[in-house]
Structures are given as C-alpha cells and as structure tokens.
Design an enzyme around this catalytic site. Structure first.
Site, mmCIF file in Angstrom:
data_model
loop_
_atom_site.group_PDB
_atom_site.id
_atom_site.type_symbol
_atom_site.label_atom_id
_atom_site.label_comp_id
_atom_site.label_asym_id
_atom_site.label_seq_id
_atom_site.Cartn_x
_atom_site.Cartn_y
_atom_site.Cartn_z
ATOM 1 N N GLU A 43 2.342 27.955 59.387
ATOM 2 C CA GLU A 43 2.637 29.371 59.616
ATOM 3 C C GLU A 43 3.771 29.832 58.705
ATOM 4 O O GLU A 43 4.744 29.104 58.509
ATOM 5 C CB GLU A 43 3.031 29.598 61.065
ATOM 6 C CG GLU A 43 1.995 29.177 62.080
ATOM 7 C CD GLU A 43 2.571 29.112 63.473
ATOM 8 O OE1 GLU A 43 2.409 30.089 64.230
ATOM 9 O OE2 GLU A 43 3.186 28.085 63.801
ATOM 10 N N ASP A 54 -2.135 25.379 71.576
ATOM 11 C CA ASP A 54 -1.560 25.087 70.267
ATOM 12 C C ASP A 54 -2.587 24.464 69.329
ATOM 13 O O ASP A 54 -2.559 24.704 68.121
ATOM 14 C CB ASP A 54 -0.353 24.156 70.426
ATOM 15 C CG ASP A 54 0.807 24.829 71.143
ATOM 16 O OD1 ASP A 54 0.829 26.073 71.165
ATOM 17 O OD2 ASP A 54 1.672 24.111 71.680
ATOM 18 N N ASP A 59 0.690 24.035 63.825
ATOM 19 C CA ASP A 59 1.238 25.101 64.663
ATOM 20 C C ASP A 59 2.620 24.678 65.112
ATOM 21 O O ASP A 59 2.790 23.629 65.745
ATOM 22 C CB ASP A 59 0.339 25.346 65.879
ATOM 23 C CG ASP A 59 0.899 26.418 66.800
ATOM 24 O OD1 ASP A 59 0.915 27.592 66.391
ATOM 25 O OD2 ASP A 59 1.331 26.072 67.917
#
Length: 396
Positions: free
Chosen positions: A279, A375, A195
């Site tokens: 991501e 997170d 993340d």
C-alpha cells in the site's frame, strides 16, 4: 548496477576523545545558532536576506578570531553545518509556497544537535586512517584524533561523506558510500501482496501473517515509570539530566528493536518474492491528531490517539523504507498502490461496500457471500492492483 548506501558503526572513543567529540558538537551547534540569528537579525533590521555563500565567506574570520574554539575543527564540516541551516530555510520557503504550516527554523538547544558531517573523505577526516593496524579500524576526525571503530561488516563502494553522531551515551560513525555494487538474488517467479496492519505488521495474500511485536507497548510500563520520575525532577539539576538520559535510552532501545525487526522481515520477503506489492500509505496523514480546536473540538480523541500510537509503534514507515532499499539491492520489483477501498472490496466478485467488513478480522461479501480474513482479502486486492499497474506500464 551500483547504488548509494550508508554504513553505521559504533565508535569506541577514549574518555578524552569522547570529550572532544562533545565539544565538537557543541561548537557546531553554536555556529548553527549564530548563523540563524545572523539571518533573522539581517532580515528584521535591514530587510536583507543572508545566503549560505555570505555566511561561508565569514567562516575564515570566525575561525581566526576563535582559534581555540571554532578554529579547532574542520572548515568543511563547518560549511556542512551552514548548508544544513540553508536546507532548513529552503524547506521553510517550500512549505510557505505550498500553503502548508511554515515552521520557521528553530534554534538548536542542548540535545537537539547530535550530528556533525564531513562532506569529503580526506578533508578533515579519514576513514580507515590506520590501515596497517592488524585487527582494528580507526577513523580520524580533525580535532579529535584516531577513534576506534567497531566495524561489524565490510564497507563497500567509495566513501563519500563521514558523519559522527551521538545517540544517548553512544557515539556512531555513519559513512555515505557511492558506487556500492548491488547484489541481485536469483529469481523465484513468486509475487506477493502486502496489507499493513496493527494487529499483524504484514498480512500476505497467501494467508501468512507476520506478527507485530509491539516494542513500545512492551516497554510502556518502564517508560511510564521513567517519565513520572522525570516529571518530579528539578529543572537544570544534575539528577534530572540522568533521568532524561534514562528516558532517552529506553526510547533508543525501542527504536533499535523496531529497525532490527524491519530488517529481518524485509530480508525474508526479498529472498522469497520477485515482485512485492504494498500500500502507498500516507502515514503522516493517518496519524494526525483528532483533537481539533477550541471552537471545533474533535471526536473520539482518546481512541484516535491510541490508534495513532499503535500505528507508529508498528513502524510502517521504517519497514517500507528498509524494504525499498533491500529490494533495490536484490533486484526485486516493488510496487506501491493506492490503498483506497482495498479492505472493502470483495476479491472474488469486486463488490465494494462498507458492510462487507464485518469486524476487524472478518470479511463477508454482501453480494456473493465470499468469506475470508479481512486482511488476506485486502492483500489479494492489493496484489491484483499492483499487477494491473505493472501490466499497464509494460504495455505503455
């Protein structure tokens, strides 16, 4: 497996060679601007679209009329400059076709044209031009001579193109090499979800946090002082040019620190994990200005500006690019997933709600009560989504 890689080395030119390199850049900048003006004038006056082939054919006459200027440099490097302009027009027309802001190609002012490319090793340039030298490496550039290179690592593969680049007061040579052998690392059997963040550069699903060094913030005071000093300088003066160089040097140092840190973190990841899921971020969209227009002014402009600065200072794009290259060379699998709702979804029960994210760091599910670092919870969701995509691809 072979890949394509670039190798960048510091040049150590003599004073005479540095002046020749600067003259080479200036003449190529002049050629670029003249070719751009040619295209603009031909279309405005006669409605004629000038192509790369037309301008390349005129190079012979340009060089013949200016033997002590344009005629000093490699013909192929000048063709590469004309191709650079052609690519700029190609990108312009692609943006027009896509309905985006076109951004017509601009003339290059001083300081905005800092690289010259030689498309083929041996044509106007030669890497390792003095192989018999016992301790030093040289690159030969037409019109400049044999320039000493600080070669800090071996060059692998086949040298295809050579570029000379100016960064502040420093000169670099960049080699684009084909057929660079990959160096697969032994398997570890481990997988990880990443993340990306501002408080921490990377948070892993196992709870490990990688610090964000905030290089720009650390240099902010000196940079602000240098920029204030620059604002008081008289345009066109010699002293102001020195102030510009100082600001550029500070920005250059921050950029080098950011790249160095990205390499170190990416190295640690590819050595430890076989599958890395991250991501699929649209950084350009995330850092778009919130100022709006005069008719519809934006909201929370100052806060959004600060967030944009923090995101860019973290260097997500640099890190992900470096990670992709290292993963390819090491034989690791890199998976990008859609980040939508990964920070709002409970990694235990799957409940998705905005209220789950209590604070920036705290996550408490309103359905099952699962509590975790926000997170770490997002990284777990990212890993799960990546493994699902991987399984679906294998099944297909």
């Amino acid at each position: 497996m072979a890949v394509r890689r670039s190798f960048k080395f510091l040049l150590r030119p003599t004073a005479k060679q540095a002046a020749a390199l600067a003259a080479c850049l200036e003449d190529h900048r002049t050629l670029y601007n003249a070719a751009l003006e040619h295209r603009r004038t031909a279309y405005v006056k006669a409605g004629v679209s000038v192509r790369y082939g037309d301008q390349s054919a005129e190079l012979k006459h340009i060089r013949g009329d200016d033997p002590d200027g344009q005629g000093r440099w490699s013909f192929s490097s000048q063709q590469a400059t004309l191709r650079r302009l052609d690519r700029a027009f190609g990108a312009f027309f692609a943006r027009v076709k896509a309905g985006r802001t076109p951004g017509f190609p601009r003339f290059k002012g001083r300081g905005w044209f800092d690289a010259v490319e030689w498309p083929k090793d041996g044509d106007g340039c030669r890497w390792d031009s003095q192989p018999e030298h016992p301790s030093a490496t040289f690159v030969r550039l037409q019109g400049v001579g044999h320039v000493r290179v600080h070669q800090h690592r071996p060059v692998r593969g086949r040298v295809k193109t050579i570029s000379a680049k100016r960064e502040g007061k420093r000169w670099y040579v960049v080699l684009a090499c084909d057929d660079v052998p990959a160096e697969p690392l032994p398997g570890t059997g481990a997988v990880v979800g990443l993340d990306m963040g501002v408080a921490c550069l990377v948070t892993m699903n196992d709870g490990v946090h990688v610090a964000n060094p905030r290089h720009l913030a650390a240099t902010a005071d000196r940079l602000a002082e240098a920029q204030r000093d620059l604002a008081r300088g008289e345009r066109g003066s010699r002293r102001r040019r020195k102030k510009v160089a100082r600001v550029a040097a500070l920005h250059g140092k921050v950029r080098r620190q950011r790249i160095d840190y990205a390499h170190k973190v990416a190295n640690a990841l590819v050595r430890a994990y076989d599958v890395i899921v991250h991501e699929d971020l649209r950084i350009a969209n995330m850092t778009r200005s919130a100022s709006g227009t005069v008719e519809q002014p934006g909201r929370n402009v100052a806060q959004k500006s600060g967030l944009n600065r923090s995101i860019l200072d973290a260097g997500w794009g640099v890190f992900l690019t470096v990670l992709a290259h290292k993963a390819e060379s090491a034989g690791r699998e890199l998976i990008a997933v859609n980040p939508a709702d990964t920070s709002r979804t409970c990694s235990r029960c799957g409940h998705c709600a905005k209220e789950n994210r209590v604070t920036q760091a705290e996550f408490v599910c309103t359905a099952c009560g699962h509590a975790a670092h926000a997170d770490v919870n997002a990284a777990t969701n990212i890993l799960r989504a990546g493994l699902a995509l991987r399984q679906a691809a294998e099944a297909a």
